[in-house]
Design a protein around this motif. Structure first.
Motif, PDB file in Angstrom:
ATOM      1  N   SER A  39       0.847  -1.198   0.000  1.00  0.00           N
ATOM      2  CA  SER A  39       0.000   0.000   0.000  1.00  0.00           C
ATOM      3  C   SER A  39       0.879   1.243   0.000  1.00  0.00           C
ATOM      4  O   SER A  39       2.027   1.224   0.447  1.00  0.00           O
ATOM      5  N   ILE A  40       0.301   2.319  -0.534  1.00  0.00           N
ATOM      6  CA  ILE A  40       1.006   3.601  -0.659  1.00  0.00           C
ATOM      7  C   ILE A  40       0.015   4.715  -0.336  1.00  0.00           C
ATOM      8  O   ILE A  40      -1.128   4.684  -0.789  1.00  0.00           O
ATOM      9  N   ASN A  41       0.454   5.693   0.435  1.00  0.00           N
ATOM     10  CA  ASN A  41      -0.350   6.908   0.622  1.00  0.00           C
ATOM     11  C   ASN A  41       0.358   8.085  -0.016  1.00  0.00           C
ATOM     12  O   ASN A  41       1.589   8.112  -0.128  1.00  0.00           O
ATOM     13  N   VAL A  42      -0.429   9.056  -0.466  1.00  0.00           N
ATOM     14  CA  VAL A  42       0.123  10.268  -1.065  1.00  0.00           C
ATOM     15  C   VAL A  42      -0.809  11.424  -0.742  1.00  0.00           C
ATOM     16  O   VAL A  42      -2.022  11.251  -0.634  1.00  0.00           O
ATOM     17  N   SER A  43      -0.225  12.595  -0.560  1.00  0.00           N
ATOM     18  CA  SER A  43      -1.020  13.787  -0.257  1.00  0.00           C
ATOM     19  C   SER A  43      -1.326  14.542  -1.544  1.00  0.00           C
ATOM     20  O   SER A  43      -0.420  15.096  -2.173  1.00  0.00           O
ATOM     21  N   GLY A  44      -2.613  14.590  -1.893  1.00  0.00           N
ATOM     22  CA  GLY A  44      -3.005  15.396  -3.038  1.00  0.00           C
ATOM     23  C   GLY A  44      -2.793  16.866  -2.782  1.00  0.00           C
ATOM     24  O   GLY A  44      -2.576  17.659  -3.706  1.00  0.00           O
ATOM     25  N   HIS A  45      -2.832  17.269  -1.505  1.00  0.00           N
ATOM     26  CA  HIS A  45      -2.693  18.690  -1.188  1.00  0.00           C
ATOM     27  C   HIS A  45      -1.243  19.135  -1.042  1.00  0.00           C
ATOM     28  O   HIS A  45      -0.989  20.294  -0.690  1.00  0.00           O
ATOM     29  N   LYS A  46      -0.301  18.251  -1.323  1.00  0.00           N
ATOM     30  CA  LYS A  46       1.106  18.668  -1.362  1.00  0.00           C
ATOM     31  C   LYS A  46       1.514  18.787  -2.828  1.00  0.00           C
ATOM     32  O   LYS A  46       1.039  19.671  -3.522  1.00  0.00           O
ATOM     33  N   TYR A  47       2.351  17.891  -3.304  1.00  0.00           N
ATOM     34  CA  TYR A  47       2.769  18.007  -4.705  1.00  0.00           C
ATOM     35  C   TYR A  47       1.741  17.439  -5.678  1.00  0.00           C
ATOM     36  O   TYR A  47       1.985  17.414  -6.885  1.00  0.00           O
ATOM     37  N   GLY A  48       0.579  17.016  -5.148  1.00  0.00           N
ATOM     38  CA  GLY A  48      -0.570  16.732  -6.007  1.00  0.00           C
ATOM     39  C   GLY A  48      -1.228  18.013  -6.467  1.00  0.00           C
ATOM     40  O   GLY A  48      -2.116  17.999  -7.325  1.00  0.00           O
ATOM     41  N   LEU A  49      -0.819  19.162  -5.852  1.00  0.00           N
ATOM     42  CA  LEU A  49      -1.152  20.510  -6.302  1.00  0.00           C
ATOM     43  C   LEU A  49      -2.601  20.913  -6.057  1.00  0.00           C
ATOM     44  O   LEU A  49      -3.203  21.661  -6.829  1.00  0.00           O
ATOM     45  N   VAL A  50      -3.174  20.441  -4.950  1.00  0.00           N
ATOM     46  CA  VAL A  50      -4.540  20.782  -4.559  1.00  0.00           C
ATOM     47  C   VAL A  50      -4.485  21.447  -3.179  1.00  0.00           C
ATOM     48  O   VAL A  50      -3.603  21.159  -2.373  1.00  0.00           O
ATOM     49  N   TYR A  51      -5.454  22.318  -2.910  1.00  0.00           N
ATOM     50  CA  TYR A  51      -5.533  22.954  -1.590  1.00  0.00           C
ATOM     51  C   TYR A  51      -5.683  21.903  -0.488  1.00  0.00           C
ATOM     52  O   TYR A  51      -6.075  20.757  -0.734  1.00  0.00           O
ATOM     53  N   ALA A  52      -5.417  22.314   0.744  1.00  0.00           N
ATOM     54  CA  ALA A  52      -5.413  21.404   1.891  1.00  0.00           C
ATOM     55  C   ALA A  52      -6.742  20.663   2.025  1.00  0.00           C
ATOM     56  O   ALA A  52      -7.816  21.246   1.877  1.00  0.00           O
ATOM     57  N   GLY A  53      -6.632  19.350   2.315  1.00  0.00           N
ATOM     58  CA  GLY A  53      -7.822  18.565   2.612  1.00  0.00           C
ATOM     59  C   GLY A  53      -8.024  17.340   1.736  1.00  0.00           C
ATOM     60  O   GLY A  53      -9.125  16.795   1.714  1.00  0.00           O
ATOM     61  N   ILE A  54      -6.960  16.873   1.048  1.00  0.00           N
ATOM     62  CA  ILE A  54      -7.142  15.689   0.206  1.00  0.00           C
ATOM     63  C   ILE A  54      -5.883  14.810   0.243  1.00  0.00           C
ATOM     64  O   ILE A  54      -4.762  15.292   0.109  1.00  0.00           O
ATOM     65  N   GLY A  55      -6.086  13.536   0.494  1.00  0.00           N
ATOM     66  CA  GLY A  55      -5.020  12.539   0.444  1.00  0.00           C
ATOM     67  C   GLY A  55      -5.565  11.294  -0.236  1.00  0.00           C
ATOM     68  O   GLY A  55      -6.770  11.177  -0.483  1.00  0.00           O
TER      69      GLY A  55
END
Length: 493
Positions: free
Chosen positions: A270-286
Motif C-alpha cells: 500500500s502507498i499513501n500520497v497527499s493530493g494537497h502537497k505536490y498533487g497541487l490541490v488545496y489542503a484537505g485531500i489525500g
C-alpha cells in the motif's frame, strides 16, 4: 406634521461597517452573541482579523499547495455544498473520485488490468490514509495469526525515527508497538538494514518514507524490499512494506521515473500520497492505494444503504466535502504528465538555486539531497554568536516563514532550517529569499560585533567627527549606499 427625513446617499454611506458600532466593538471570543449583526459587518471584521495571518505563498514551512488556477477555484466553489458520502445522490462526483484512484494507482504501477478498477480511497489527508493502511496491515496480520493458532495481541510496526507524527498517532490510537530506527548525524533517514533487524513475527509492516519531513530525502525502498525478501525467505514470514509517499508520491514518478519505490517492488502492498502537497490541490485531500483487492481485508469495508443505495465505505470519518476531490481530478487532466513533470522540474531547479547560493556563502551545511523532494534543509556551520532559531525569527520580519527545528533523537543536537519549494515559489522569490537571508545574517553579525569594532551608528558619528561629511545624514546615506552595493554584488554572484 413632521415627515421622516428620506435616507440620503451620505446617510447610507454612514451605515457602512466603519461608521457603525461594529467597528468599535470587539468580536465575541467565548460566548455566542445574543443578537445578530449585519452580514457586511461580520465579513469585514473577520476579514480584517485574518489579515494578521502570514501570507500563504511565503509560508515556506508548509508542503501544502496555496495557489490554484481560477477555473479550478470556480469548480471548488460550485461543488462546495456537496457531501461526498452521498454517493447515490452525487454519482458524477463519485465517478471522478474513482477516476483519481485509478490514475494514481497506475502512476504507482499497481497490478491492475487495462479495464480493471484500482483499490483505493480519497481521504482528508495522508494522516487518515496512513491510519487506514495501518489498520489493513494490522487486521490482515491478526487474521493470519488466528488461523495459525498463535497470539495476535502484540503487533508492532517498524519505521525510522524521522517519521511524521501521524505514525505515532496510529501506533497509540490502535495499540501497535512502534519500533523506530534511530537516525544519526549525516544519515537522517531510516537505515534499511537496521529496520529489517527489528522485524519479528509480530511485525505488521515496515513503513518507508518517500520524502522525509526533516530534509526531503527519499528512503531506499528498493534495498529495504530486497533485504526483507531475504529475511522472509529465511523465516517463513511475509512481512510487507507500506510507503509513506505523502510528499514524494507526485514527485518521484516525474523526476525519477526509473527509481523503484512503488508497486514494482513485490513487498510494497500500500502507498499513501497527499493530493494537497505536490498533487497541487488545496489542503484537505489525500489518497491511499492498495496493491490488490486481497491487501484490503473485506471486514474493514462497511456497507451502508440509508442514503438510497448500497455503498461500500472505508474511511475514519463519514461526511466529507467533494471540492478537493474534484480539484484533484482537474489537476490530473489539466496538467497531465507533461504539466506535472514541468512543474516538478521547475521546483527542483529553484531548489538548486537556493542551495547553491547558500553554499556560496560558506556559512551553512546543506542537509538535504539533490535527489528527493524539492526541499532545502540547512544548518549553520558556526553557532557561537546566533543560531538557526534566531535566523528563523529574523526572516519573519521580512515576511518569510522558514521553520527551525532540531533533528530527531540521536541527532537532535543539530538544528535545521528548512525551505519547501512549492509550485507557486518562483525564481524571483527564490532570489529574493537568498537576498533576505544574507541581510538577516549581516544584521545579526552587526549585533554581535567583537569588542572594538564600530557598529553602523558609531561609523556615522565617526564620519561626522572627523569632518569627512558635513552632517550625520550624509554619513547615514553613505552607509546605506555601501549596503546597497553589497546587495547588488550578492544578486550578481
Amino acid at each position: 406634521m413632521v415627515f421622516p427625513k428620506p435616507a440620503s446617499e451620505s446617510d447610507l454611506f454612514l451605515h457602512s461597517n466603519f461608521a457603525s458600532r461594529y467597528a468599535r466593538d470587539s468580536l465575541p471570543r467565548f460566548c455566542m452573541p445574543e443578537n445578530s449583526m449585519p452580514r457586511e459587518s461580520a465579513y469585514q471584521n473577520i476579514h480584517d482579523e485574518l489579515q494578521l495571518d502570514a501570507i500563504p505563498k511565503l509560508n515556506l514551512a508548509s508542503f501544502v499547495t496555496t495557489s490554484m488556477e481560477e477555473e479550478c477555484n470556480k469548480l471548488i466553489m460550485e461543488s462546495i455544498n456537496k457531501n461526498y458520502v452521498d454517493m447515490d445522490e452525487y454519482p458524477a462526483t463519485t465517478d471522478l473520485h474513482n477516476r483519481c484512484v485509478n490514475m494514481i494507482a497506475r502512476l504507482f504501477h499497481a497490478e491492475i488490468g487495462e479495464n480493471e478498477s484500482a483499490i483505493g480511497a480519497g481521504t482528508v489527508g495522508s494522516s487518515e490514509a496512513i491510519m487506514l493502511a495501518g489498520l489493513a496491515f494490522k487486521k490482515k496480520w491478526q487474521h493470519k495469526r488466528k488461523a495459525e493458532g498463535k497470539p495476535y495481541d502484540n503487533p508492532n510496526l517498524v519505521t525510522g525515527s524521522n517519521v511524521q507524527v501521524c505514525w505515532e498517532k496510529f501506533a497509540r490510537y490502535f495499540e501497535v508497538e512502534l519500533r523506530e530506527v534511530e537516525v544519526r548525524e549525516g544519515y537522517y533517514v531510516m537505515d534499511p538494514a537496521k529496520a529489517v533487524e527489528m522485524v519479528d513475527e509480530n511485525t505488521i509492516c515496515v513503513a518507508a518514507i518517500l520524502g522525509s519531513t526533516y530534509n526531503g530525502e527519499f528512503e531506499d525502498v528498493k534495498l529495504l524490499n530486497d533485504l526483507l525478501l531475504e529475511k522472509n525467505k529465511q523465516t517463513g514470514w511475509d512481512t510487507p512494506i507500506h510507503v509513506d509517499a505523502a510528499s514524494g508520491g507526485f514527485v518521484a514518478p516525474f523526476l525519477y521515473p526509473e527509481l523503484e519505490w512503488d508497486f514494482r517492488l513485490p513487498l510494497v502492498k500500500s502507498i499513501n500520497v497527499s493530493g494537497h502537497k505536490y498533487g497541487l490541490v488545496y489542503a484537505g485531500i489525500g489518497w491511499v492505494i492498495w496493491r490488490t483487492k486481497e491487501d484490503l481485508p473485506e471486514d474493514l469495508v462497511f456497507h451502508i444503504n440509508y442514503l438510497g443505495a448500497d455503498q461500500p465505505t472505508f474511511t475514519l470519518n463519514f461526511s466529507k466535502g467533494s471540492s478537493q476531490i474534484i480539484a484533484q481530478y482537474y489537476q490530473l487532466i489539466r496538467l497531465g504528465q507533461e504539466g506535472y513533470r514541468s512543474i516538478m522540474e521547475n521546483c527542483r531547479e529553484n531548489a538548486m538555486v537556493l542551495k547553491e547560493d547558500l553554499e556560496k556563502s560558506g556559512r551553512f551545511n546543506i542537509l538535504s539531497k539533490d535527489n528527493g523532494v524539492p526541499v532545502v534543509a540547512f544548518s549553520l556551520k558556526d553557532r557561537r554568536q546566533y543560531d538557526e532559531f534566531k535566523i528563523s525569527e529574523m526572516l519573519r520580519r521580512h515576511g518569510w516563514i522558514v521553520p527551525a527545528y532540531p533533528m530527531p533523537p540521536a541527532a537532535q543536537h543539530i538544528n535545521v532550517l528548512r525551505v519547501v519549494i512549492r509550485a507557486e515559489f518562483s525564481r524571483t522569490l527564490a532570489e529574493r529569499l537568498v537576498l533576505d537571508i544574507h541581510n538577516v545574517l549581516d544584521e545579526l553579525e552587526k549585533v554581535h560585533l567583537p569588542k572594538g569594532t564600530k557598529n553602523t551608528e558609531e561609523q556615522s558619528m565617526a564620519l561626522v567627527e572627523t569632518g569627512v561629511k558635513k552632517n550625520a545624514l550624509d554619513a547615514h546615506r553613505e552607509i546605506i549606499a555601501q549596503e546597497s552595493n553589497k546587495r547588488q554584488k550578492i544578486m550578481a554572484a
